[in-house]
Design a protein around this motif. Structure first.
Motif: not given
Length: 423
Positions: A171-191
């Protein structure tokens, strides 16, 4: 003397590129000999390490991931992700990242995630104008969520070693996993803007609905697993068996799971499970040996003394595990170093579930950093791009992952909010 011999021989063997399980076993034998302990204990401790009901979850989740990859589910998940984000700037990179997060919720393995999603996304990304090394870096980095989003194999191992509730860790791994996914999506746009990748036309809500229906049954699996665990219907180990059965039923329903494909899925799962369990067995002997020599207690006390408080201690843990993750298999690192780092963390009042997430995120980052980054090697094999070329472009993703790690470490509600609500 014994401590120096154990860790010294282990480091020398790693430098000589001896397989991690063999290095652990050989250094353990040296330690047992110096401690005047019969070598019969090796077989006993290996059996004792395997004799764990929660540990059964690992081979079953590995098998579930292989079945779902073979049964066409990864392709359907990618199709759904494409309908949601494929039209954005850097759309196919975003599809690889979001698709990896979806598949992570099925497999619990970073290696399986990179292999499954990379096999689907490599050619479309290159055809759209992504440089091969950028494609490989995106695929490799996206696989990090496989070790964090439940059902994570690393979190299972941490729970087995420490006795912390695996259900709470999931249960604790859900939000960190989503955080990592969203942050990489943002970076992907700039790249993608820097790469000059063209946008794809939005297919409309009709396509979203069509792809959602196609991916509905794979998307339902993590819901069944997590609700079953927290509803008290089954344990995490039983959930792994349910995942296998569910994957078989859905694969047969899609009519893509032939006998030949099923054989390949079982064969790959056996190989992967054998590797993990061989490492676990050797690490179990190693961990027992250093424990009876009171090495973890001494190191833990020393770390607690020099840290002085939880903030500095967690910083030291992060730096140490990031280095370890670059050089060692994550499963072995969990077994060996958790017994050293966990007692000091508890003495500082750090939440055990939070500490498990921090350890897992650290070692997950190690899968995309040289020289032993497993995801790098898998992405390299899929894309035919050398490790050296991938490393030159993956650093932006690594920096974002490090920022995510700091947020997860020093803002506990990210990991613990859902546990406090539903735990």
């Amino acid at each position: 003397m014994i401590t120096a011999a154990i860790f010294g021989s282990f480091l020398i063997l790693l430098i000589l590129r001896v397989p991690i399980a063999v290095a652990l076993g050989f250094s353990s034998v040296i330690g047992l000999w110096l401690s005047d302990i019969s070598l019969e204990i090796v077989a006993q401790r290996m059996f004792s390490t395997n004799n764990s009901f929660p540990l059964l979850a690992i081979p079953f989740f590995i098998l579930a991931g292989e079945i779902m990859s073979t049964g066409g589910m990864s392709r359907r998940l990618v199709g759904f992700a494409a309908s949601l984000v494929g039209h954005l700037t850097g759309g196919l990179g975003a599809v690889a990242i979001l698709g990896s997060s979806f598949f992570a919720a099925l497999s619990g393995s970073n290696a399986a995630t990179v292999a499954a999603i990379g096999g689907v996304m490599n050619q479309p990304m290159e055809e759209k104008g992504y440089r091969p090394q950028h494609t490989a870096a995106t695929i490799a980095a996206a696989g990090v969520t496989g070790m964090i989003i439940p059902p994570s194999i690393l979190l299972i191992l941490f729970g087995v070693v420490t006795g912390v509730s695996i259900a709470d860790l999931f249960l604790a791994g859900l939000a960190p996993g989503i955080l990592i996914c969203v942050s990489m999506l943002i970076l992907n746009r700039f790249l993608a803007v820097r790469e000059g990748v063209e946008k794809t036309e939005f297919q409309g809500s009709t396509e979203i609905w069509r792809s959602f229906k196609a991916a509905f049954w794979p998307l339902l699996m993590p819901v069944i697993i997590l609700s079953g665990i927290y509803g008290g219907v089954f344990t995490p180990t039983e959930a792994a068996i349910v995942a296998v059965l569910y994957g078989l039923v859905v694969g047969l329903f899609y009519r893509e799971l032939t006998l030949a494909a099923l054989y390949r899925a079982f064969f790959r799962a056996v190989l992967s499970s054998a590797v993990v369990m061989f490492i676990m067995n050797a690490a179990g002997v190693f961990a027992w040996l250093i424990t009876i020599n009171q090495i973890p207690q001494g190191i833990s006390s020393y770390l607690a003394e020099i840290a002085g408080g939880p903030i500095v201690y967690l910083l030291l843990v992060n730096v140490f595990l990031l280095i370890v993750g670059c050089m060692m298999n994550a499963a072995a690192a969990i077994v060996i170093f958790t017994s050293i780092l966990y007692p000091a963390a508890m003495s500082f009042g750090i939440d055990p579930v939070l500490f498990g997430i921090i350890v897992s995120v650290n070692l997950s980052i190690g899968t995309v950093t040289p020289p032993l980054g497993v995801d790098l090697f898998i992405a390299s094999a899929i894309t035919k791009v050398s490790i050296e070329r991938i490393v030159t472009v993956i650093w932006p993703y690594v920096l974002v992952l490090l920022l995510d790690l700091l947020l997860i470490t020093y803002f506990p509600p990210i990991s613990l909010s859902l546990v406090r609500i539903f735990g």
